[in-house]
Design a protein around this motif. Structure first.
Motif, mmCIF file in Angstrom:
data_model
loop_
_atom_site.group_PDB
_atom_site.id
_atom_site.type_symbol
_atom_site.label_atom_id
_atom_site.label_comp_id
_atom_site.label_asym_id
_atom_site.label_seq_id
_atom_site.Cartn_x
_atom_site.Cartn_y
_atom_site.Cartn_z
ATOM 1 N N ILE A 161 -9.824 -1.626 5.699
ATOM 2 C CA ILE A 161 -8.560 -1.363 6.394
ATOM 3 C C ILE A 161 -7.453 -1.322 5.341
ATOM 4 O O ILE A 161 -7.347 -2.207 4.484
ATOM 5 C CB ILE A 161 -8.252 -2.475 7.419
ATOM 6 N N ASP A 164 0.859 -1.184 0.000
ATOM 7 C CA ASP A 164 0.000 0.000 0.000
ATOM 8 C C ASP A 164 0.894 1.231 0.000
ATOM 9 O O ASP A 164 1.490 1.581 1.015
ATOM 10 C CB ASP A 164 -0.896 0.020 1.247
ATOM 11 N N GLU A 215 -12.241 -10.011 8.264
ATOM 12 C CA GLU A 215 -11.238 -10.114 7.203
ATOM 13 C C GLU A 215 -11.862 -10.712 5.948
ATOM 14 O O GLU A 215 -12.456 -11.787 5.993
ATOM 15 C CB GLU A 215 -10.056 -10.965 7.692
ATOM 16 N N LYS A 216 -11.726 -10.013 4.849
ATOM 17 C CA LYS A 216 -12.155 -10.481 3.528
ATOM 18 C C LYS A 216 -13.560 -11.095 3.504
ATOM 19 O O LYS A 216 -13.732 -12.277 3.157
ATOM 20 C CB LYS A 216 -11.116 -11.456 2.961
HETATM 21 C C1 G1P Z 1 -4.002 -7.235 4.197
HETATM 22 C C2 G1P Z 1 -4.927 -7.306 5.421
HETATM 23 C C3 G1P Z 1 -6.279 -6.681 5.107
HETATM 24 C C4 G1P Z 1 -6.096 -5.275 4.590
HETATM 25 C C5 G1P Z 1 -5.129 -5.257 3.387
HETATM 26 C C6 G1P Z 1 -4.802 -3.831 2.975
HETATM 27 O O1 G1P Z 1 -4.535 -8.087 3.206
HETATM 28 O O2 G1P Z 1 -5.068 -8.658 5.819
HETATM 29 O O3 G1P Z 1 -7.078 -6.665 6.268
HETATM 30 O O4 G1P Z 1 -7.352 -4.751 4.215
HETATM 31 O O5 G1P Z 1 -3.897 -5.908 3.711
HETATM 32 O O6 G1P Z 1 -3.987 -3.789 1.854
HETATM 33 P P1 G1P Z 1 -3.671 -8.584 1.926
HETATM 34 O O7 G1P Z 1 -3.695 -7.461 0.943
HETATM 35 O O8 G1P Z 1 -2.276 -8.865 2.437
HETATM 36 O O9 G1P Z 1 -4.368 -9.796 1.447
#
Ligand code: G1P
Length: 294
Positions: free
Chosen positions: A209, A134, A196-197
């Protein structure tokens, strides 16, 4: 007295499958946006937010990250003898600017598991987590915006962003109520729940998030207590949800533009926009883009 946030944890042990084959033999954190590796954007954001103590959670095949933040004597010597002062300063700035420690995550068992690996190095103090996928372009560094909230409430804070329903299932999603804050911040929320997801139909809101967190050390106990969740992994979101039972958690809809640089399209958008902003490249690059028959 609320303790200062001095440390930033960078989970960097993931396999980078979204970016294969580029990430087969190279960590995704080292993919360059224009001429700087992704992780360096995050490290610079931490520094600009007043956090110098960097903890990188690495795994197999990630030694390029360690080399990047080391002093490179050979390279510095070469640049010195060729009188490339500007380049020398750029290269030095990377190793000079921070104090980095590394901890290994032997298996990629999830973001929560990665954060748990940093427990000993973080010790008993508040800390931040930055996900270098990010990349956030903002006037006030995103992490600084969160630390400001943390310094007011002394409670964990997660970065939030509204995302369209069709994309919501890629994120941790909060159920949250807006907080009328003394400073008139209409960006602040108190988190009621998080998941989550979730499937789009189950998502409690469209507030996702994004990869910036300010956490307090109790989160480690929660991460220890939870079972694997989405994708069979120990999820940071689940750890925070567990922590919510005993602590308030805040969310802050940060000001700035976020690029999902772990995704091919997001990476391309970030590359174009960052290149356009560069003093040394922007003008020529703009002309080039304008000349394309699109
Ligand atoms: C991770 C977190 C998720 C968040 C996201 C943001 O997911 O688990 O909660 O919203 O980063 O980029 P990932 O992108 O690693 O699957």
């Amino acid at each position: 007295m609320i303790a200062k946030v001095r440390k930033a944890v960078f989970p960097a042990a993931g396999l980078g499958t979204r970016f294969l084959p580029a990430t087969k033999a190279q960590p995704k954190e080292m993919l360059p946006l224009v001429d700087k590796p992704l992780i360096q954007y995050g490290v610079e954001e931490a520094m600009q937010s007043g956090v110098q103590n960097i903890i990188i959670v690495t795994g197999r095949g990630k030694s390029a990250i360690e080399d990047h933040f080391d002093v490179s004597f050979e390279l510095e010597h070469l640049l010195e003898t060729r009188s490339k002062k500007d380049l020398l300063a750029t290269v030095r700035a990377v190793s000079d600017m921070i104090d980095v420690s590394y901890v290994r995550q032997k298996e990629a068992l999830g973001l929560g598991h990665a954060v748990l690996r940093a427990r000993e190095l973080v010790n008993d103090e508040p800390f931040s987590v930055i996900l270098s996928d990010d990349v956030i372009d903002s006037e006030v560094p995103c992490l600084r915006q969160l630390i400001d909230v943390y310094e007011f409430y002394g409670a964990p804070v997660v970065a939030l962003m509204e995302v369209p329903t069709e994309n919501i299932s890629a994120y941790g999603v909060v159920d949250a109520e807006p907080v009328a804050h003394a400073g008139g911040r209409d960006r602040l929320y108190r988190v009621r729940n998080m998941v989550e997801k979730p499937k789009a139909s189950d998502a409690p809101s469209n507030l996702a998030i994004i990869g910036r967190y300010v956490l307090t050390p109790e989160v480690f106990r929660s991460l220890d207590a939870i079972e694997p969740g989405s994708g069979g992994e120990i999820q940071l979101t689940d750890g925070l949800k567990h922590l919510l039972r005993s602590r308030p958690i805040y969310g802050y809809r940060f000001e700035g533009t976020r690029y999902d640089a772990g995704d091919k399209l997001g990476f391309l958008k970030a590359t174009v926009e960052f290149a356009l902003k560069r003093h040394d490249l922007g003008e020529e690059f703009r002309c080039y883009l304008q000349g394309l028959k699109l």
